[in-house]
Design an enzyme around this catalytic site. Sequence first.
Site, mmCIF file in Angstrom:
data_model
loop_
_atom_site.group_PDB
_atom_site.id
_atom_site.type_symbol
_atom_site.label_atom_id
_atom_site.label_comp_id
_atom_site.label_asym_id
_atom_site.label_seq_id
_atom_site.Cartn_x
_atom_site.Cartn_y
_atom_site.Cartn_z
ATOM 1 N N ARG A 57 41.013 26.316 0.180
ATOM 2 C CA ARG A 57 40.433 25.293 1.017
ATOM 3 C C ARG A 57 41.301 24.562 2.241
ATOM 4 N NH1 ARG A 57 39.030 23.499 -4.334
ATOM 5 N NH2 ARG A 57 36.816 23.725 -4.629
ATOM 6 N N LYS A 79 38.420 26.297 17.668
ATOM 7 C CA LYS A 79 37.267 26.960 17.220
ATOM 8 C C LYS A 79 38.071 28.291 16.407
ATOM 9 C CE LYS A 79 33.318 26.297 20.111
ATOM 10 N NZ LYS A 79 32.675 26.912 21.011
ATOM 11 N N GLU A 121 38.357 33.693 32.123
ATOM 12 C CA GLU A 121 38.174 32.236 31.316
ATOM 13 C C GLU A 121 38.780 31.066 32.282
ATOM 14 O OE1 GLU A 121 36.198 31.614 29.033
ATOM 15 O OE2 GLU A 121 35.841 33.220 27.695
ATOM 16 N N LYS A 159 40.663 22.475 29.711
ATOM 17 C CA LYS A 159 39.738 22.850 28.388
ATOM 18 C C LYS A 159 40.042 21.552 27.360
ATOM 19 C CE LYS A 159 38.489 25.707 24.568
ATOM 20 N NZ LYS A 159 38.518 26.982 23.929
ATOM 21 N N GLU A 169 31.616 20.074 19.626
ATOM 22 C CA GLU A 169 30.604 20.479 20.457
ATOM 23 C C GLU A 169 29.093 20.064 20.098
ATOM 24 O OE1 GLU A 169 31.409 24.864 21.678
ATOM 25 O OE2 GLU A 169 29.116 25.096 21.538
ATOM 26 N N ARG A 173 31.371 19.551 25.391
ATOM 27 C CA ARG A 173 31.862 20.843 25.201
ATOM 28 C C ARG A 173 31.252 22.110 25.553
ATOM 29 N NH1 ARG A 173 36.119 22.429 20.237
ATOM 30 N NH2 ARG A 173 36.665 24.495 21.128
ATOM 31 N N ASN A 177 30.454 26.795 27.646
ATOM 32 C CA ASN A 177 29.786 28.198 27.360
ATOM 33 C C ASN A 177 29.329 28.712 28.561
ATOM 34 O OD1 ASN A 177 30.048 27.846 24.544
ATOM 35 N ND2 ASN A 177 28.634 26.527 24.342
ATOM 36 N N HIS A 180 28.432 32.392 28.755
ATOM 37 C CA HIS A 180 28.750 33.002 27.497
ATOM 38 C C HIS A 180 27.364 33.283 26.881
ATOM 39 C CE1 HIS A 180 33.020 31.796 28.196
ATOM 40 N NE2 HIS A 180 33.058 32.338 26.768
ATOM 41 N N HIS A 184 28.100 37.138 26.178
ATOM 42 C CA HIS A 184 28.275 37.310 24.546
ATOM 43 C C HIS A 184 27.130 38.304 24.045
ATOM 44 C CE1 HIS A 184 30.371 33.751 22.411
ATOM 45 N NE2 HIS A 184 31.439 34.590 22.767
ATOM 46 N N HIS A 199 36.524 40.807 26.403
ATOM 47 C CA HIS A 199 35.852 39.496 26.295
ATOM 48 C C HIS A 199 35.633 39.030 27.648
ATOM 49 C CE1 HIS A 199 34.635 35.755 24.785
ATOM 50 N NE2 HIS A 199 35.322 34.769 25.586
#
Length: 296
Positions: A57, A79, A121, A159, A169, A173, A177, A180, A184, A199
């Site tokens: 956990r 993230k 980025e 950032k 997000e 935020r 993206n 992206h 992606h 990436h």
Amino acid sequence: MESLEVEAGESSKSVEVLNQLWEALSELKADRSSLLVNVGGGVITDLGGFLASTYMRGIDFINFPTSLLAQVDASVGGKTGINLGHSKNRIGLFQEPLFTGIWNFFLESLSQVERLSGFAEMLKHGLVSDKNHWQELCDFSVLSEHPNSALIQKSVEIKSEIVKSDFRELGLRKILNFGHSIGHAYESLSLEKDIPLPHGFAIAHGMMAEAILSSKYLGLPEKDMNEIVFQMQSKFPEIPFDYEADELMDFIKGDKKNIEGKLNFSLLSSMGKAEFNVLVEEEDVINVLQFMKSNA
Ligand SMILES: NC(=O)c1ccc[n+]([C@@H]2O[C@H](COP(=O)([O-])OP(=O)(O)OC[C@H]3O[C@@H](n4cnc5c(N)ncnc54)[C@H](O)[C@@H]3O)[C@@H](O)[C@H]2O)c1
């Protein structure tokens, strides 16, 4: 102290590798007072963060990002996650590390390809939030040297500032993206075709396509759109595989940011200013993808 190693590459962000790591932690008798230290690129900070956050956990973890991309982006903002099949970052959670140590010397062994990947980025941070940063980066000769600590710090600050106001997000935020939704899709297709695509390269091509959409949807001036396309084309190589717009659309339609089946993008209204939750027509995306393919 015990160490665990994983194969380099995106394929390690998988449930199979995660399962091996859970078992390894268990065999090593890691407990809730254990600390996981993630040393590596974005694959390691994403995977290691998720591993730590789900084992018993959640145990503490710290990050030492070693690639430029991980330093300016993947290790900032909490993230963590893995891919589900070819679907990027489908499984994950938000969890901040206890500490992130960014050391410039790691970059000395980084290849030019990986440096460029991280640089994409950084360019995005400038585009969505700080025109001066974008300009500084465009003036920087990234093809021959690594960005200095001041540029890296500026990108991290941009950032972090955005993330601070919207950790989960739910609003602002989402501007991170930009590039992206389409980026992606290129990345997912590269996984499916088993042809590596860093990436940042995927995101750079995503930003080119989404700059064109920005002009149509948010009135990004044509001069700025052309500058973005020029900068990306002059720095980043072509997509290394043949594709059809429809193949990319399958991934774009499955993007987790979409709302009730509508394509939901983050786009630019001007240099240094982005908007989120812009609903975009499928036909416009297909047209842009076809245009990108014919101009590659
Ligand atoms: N969590 C987030 O917010 C976030 C943001 C952006 C990207 N990401 C994720 O990050 C990943 C991409 O990160 P990446 O580009 O760092 O990929 P990566 O971790 O695969 O690293 C790229 C390559 O560089 C090598 N490498 C790393 N550090 C090195 C060093 N100092 N010297 C020499 N080689 C080194 C790695 O072994 C690998 O071969 C993707 O999975 C992406 O989804 C996450």
